[in-house]
Design a protein around this motif. Structure first.
Motif, short mmCIF file in Angstrom:
data_model
loop_
_atom_site.label_atom_id
_atom_site.label_comp_id
_atom_site.label_asym_id
_atom_site.label_seq_id
_atom_site.Cartn_x
_atom_site.Cartn_y
_atom_site.Cartn_z
N ASP A 93 83.38 65.06 105.22
CA ASP A 93 82.77 63.80 104.78
C ASP A 93 82.87 63.70 103.26
O ASP A 93 82.67 64.68 102.54
CB ASP A 93 81.29 63.77 105.21
CG ASP A 93 80.61 62.49 104.79
OD1 ASP A 93 80.87 61.46 105.44
OD2 ASP A 93 79.83 62.51 103.81
N CYS A 94 83.19 62.51 102.77
CA CYS A 94 83.40 62.32 101.33
C CYS A 94 82.55 61.19 100.75
O CYS A 94 82.91 60.57 99.76
CB CYS A 94 84.88 62.05 101.06
SG CYS A 94 85.96 63.41 101.48
N GLY A 95 81.43 60.91 101.39
CA GLY A 95 80.54 59.87 100.88
C GLY A 95 80.78 58.53 101.55
O GLY A 95 81.67 58.38 102.38
N PRO A 96 79.99 57.53 101.18
CA PRO A 96 80.10 56.21 101.80
C PRO A 96 81.39 55.50 101.41
O PRO A 96 81.98 55.77 100.36
CB PRO A 96 78.87 55.47 101.26
CG PRO A 96 78.60 56.12 99.95
CD PRO A 96 78.94 57.57 100.13
N THR A 97 81.83 54.59 102.26
CA THR A 97 83.00 53.79 101.93
C THR A 97 82.64 52.74 100.89
O THR A 97 81.48 52.35 100.74
CB THR A 97 83.55 53.07 103.18
OG1 THR A 97 82.55 52.17 103.68
CG2 THR A 97 83.94 54.07 104.27
N THR A 108 73.25 51.01 91.30
CA THR A 108 73.14 49.91 90.34
C THR A 108 74.46 49.15 90.27
O THR A 108 75.50 49.62 90.75
CB THR A 108 72.80 50.44 88.94
OG1 THR A 108 73.91 51.23 88.47
CG2 THR A 108 71.54 51.31 88.97
N GLU A 109 74.42 47.98 89.64
CA GLU A 109 75.66 47.22 89.46
C GLU A 109 76.67 48.04 88.66
O GLU A 109 77.87 48.02 88.95
CB GLU A 109 75.36 45.91 88.74
CG GLU A 109 76.58 45.01 88.57
CD GLU A 109 76.23 43.70 87.90
OE1 GLU A 109 76.65 43.49 86.75
OE2 GLU A 109 75.52 42.90 88.54
N ALA A 110 76.20 48.76 87.66
CA ALA A 110 77.09 49.60 86.85
C ALA A 110 77.70 50.72 87.69
O ALA A 110 78.89 51.05 87.54
CB ALA A 110 76.33 50.19 85.67
N ASP A 111 76.91 51.30 88.59
CA ASP A 111 77.42 52.35 89.47
C ASP A 111 78.54 51.81 90.36
O ASP A 111 79.58 52.44 90.53
CB ASP A 111 76.31 52.90 90.37
CG ASP A 111 75.26 53.69 89.60
OD1 ASP A 111 75.59 54.21 88.52
OD2 ASP A 111 74.11 53.77 90.10
N PHE A 116 84.47 50.98 91.79
CA PHE A 116 85.60 50.09 92.05
C PHE A 116 86.66 50.20 90.96
O PHE A 116 87.86 50.07 91.24
CB PHE A 116 85.12 48.65 92.23
CG PHE A 116 84.61 48.37 93.61
CD1 PHE A 116 85.37 47.68 94.53
CD2 PHE A 116 83.35 48.85 94.01
CE1 PHE A 116 84.91 47.44 95.81
CE2 PHE A 116 82.88 48.61 95.30
CZ PHE A 116 83.66 47.92 96.20
N HIS A 117 86.25 50.46 89.75
CA HIS A 117 87.21 50.68 88.66
C HIS A 117 88.04 51.93 88.93
O HIS A 117 89.28 51.92 88.80
CB HIS A 117 86.47 50.81 87.33
CG HIS A 117 87.37 50.80 86.13
ND1 HIS A 117 88.05 51.93 85.71
CD2 HIS A 117 87.71 49.80 85.26
CE1 HIS A 117 88.75 51.63 84.63
NE2 HIS A 117 88.57 50.35 84.34
N ASP A 144 82.13 59.48 96.23
CA ASP A 144 81.09 60.51 96.27
C ASP A 144 80.22 60.50 95.02
O ASP A 144 79.42 61.42 94.80
CB ASP A 144 81.71 61.89 96.47
CG ASP A 144 82.60 62.33 95.31
OD1 ASP A 144 82.68 61.59 94.30
OD2 ASP A 144 83.22 63.40 95.41
N GLY A 145 80.38 59.47 94.22
CA GLY A 145 79.63 59.37 92.96
C GLY A 145 80.45 59.75 91.76
O GLY A 145 80.09 59.43 90.62
N GLN A 146 81.58 60.42 92.00
CA GLN A 146 82.45 60.86 90.90
C GLN A 146 83.90 60.48 91.13
O GLN A 146 84.62 60.18 90.19
CB GLN A 146 82.33 62.38 90.71
CG GLN A 146 80.95 62.86 90.31
CD GLN A 146 80.53 62.34 88.95
OE1 GLN A 146 81.35 62.21 88.04
NE2 GLN A 146 79.25 62.03 88.79
N SER A 147 84.34 60.54 92.36
CA SER A 147 85.76 60.33 92.64
C SER A 147 85.96 59.53 93.92
O SER A 147 85.09 59.49 94.79
CB SER A 147 86.49 61.67 92.73
OG SER A 147 85.92 62.48 93.75
N ILE A 148 87.14 58.93 94.00
CA ILE A 148 87.56 58.15 95.16
C ILE A 148 88.41 59.03 96.07
O ILE A 148 89.24 59.82 95.60
CB ILE A 148 88.38 56.92 94.72
CG1 ILE A 148 87.45 55.86 94.12
CG2 ILE A 148 89.18 56.33 95.89
CD1 ILE A 148 86.54 55.16 95.13
#
Length: 248
Positions: A93-97, A108-111, A116-117, A144-148
């Protein structure tokens, strides 16, 4: 090359995997034990009617696995493989899609903008390696909060590893964002910025030129963009996608 003899050392996870493999109707299953989460996948079991409509499910599954290995070997971020066999694969598992993050406004919006960036940049880096995903929709990308991490390579084919294939990847990626939220958002802008900033192959310009030629899609599909019927969201995404690539 796929290793056809990889299983779990953990008995609890192996039991869950065995149950999944024994269920002819199951295609995807979540496996969990002691804080570890994995996703098991196998080829669909289809009736003759659906095989005629959707194609050979084993062919799609093998393309998925081949793409997974090709991308991993090229250094593209994909989930770690925990177990696999002739007709199944289990990944970490690698976090939410991204689609889940966007629709449910997680963080947050910044998160979200950061996620997406990074996704846009990661897609551009993948194209710089000469690879095309085939369908890089945001439901096939995890954060995952750090990587795609990229998922689901059923549309992968070496024949798509071309500048044209990269262009279609990019358009599908942007269109998929608006397919979930059909309006201009910071997330959509960040995804586009991420790709453009990392684009070293001229893919963005090719996509923009293609969209300019296809500007007629908006007026032609206008009646299909109205309402909230099933499928309307994909048509609503068309003018937003064209606008993102500079069509006015």
């Amino acid at each position: 090359m796929t290793n056809h003899d990889r299983h779990f050392d953990n008995p609890a996870l192996q039991r869950q995997l065995d149950q999944f493999l024994a269920d002819p109707d199951a295609r995807i299953a979540r496996l969990e034990d002691e804080g570890q989460t994995f996703w098991a996948k196998k080829a669909e079991t289809l009736s003759l009617r659906w095989r005629l409509q959707k194609g050979d499910p084993m062919k799609a599954f093998r393309a998925d696995v081949a793409g997974h290995h090709a991308f991993a070997n090229a250094g593209v971020p994909v989930p770690d493989i925990a177990a696999e066999g002739e007709n199944f694969i289990v990944t970490a598992d690698c976090g939410p899609t991204l689609s889940h993050i966007l629709v449910n406004r997680l963080g947050t919006e910044a998160d979200r903008a950061k996620a997406f960036h990074v996704a846009g940049a990661e897609l551009a880096k993948m194209h710089a390696k000469g690879l095309s995903h085939g369908r890089p929709a945001i439901k096939d990308m995890c954060w995952d909060g750090q990587s795609i991490v990229l998922l689901d390579f059923e549309r992968y084919s070496p024949a798509r590893n071309t500048p044209r294939g990269h262009m279609y990847d990019l358009i599908i990626f942007i269109h998929s964002i608006y397919g979930f939220v059909p309006k201009d958002t910071p997330e959509a802008r960040s995804a586009a910025d991420g790709y453009r900033e990392a684009d070293t192959t001229g893919t963005w310009d090719r996509a923009a030129a293609w969209c300019e030629k296809m500007r007629w899609l908006d007026p032609v599909t206008k009646p299909l963009q109205w309402g909230n019927r099933v499928g309307a969201m994909e048509f609503k995404a068309i003018p937003l996608t064209l606008k993102t690539f500079g069509v006015r």
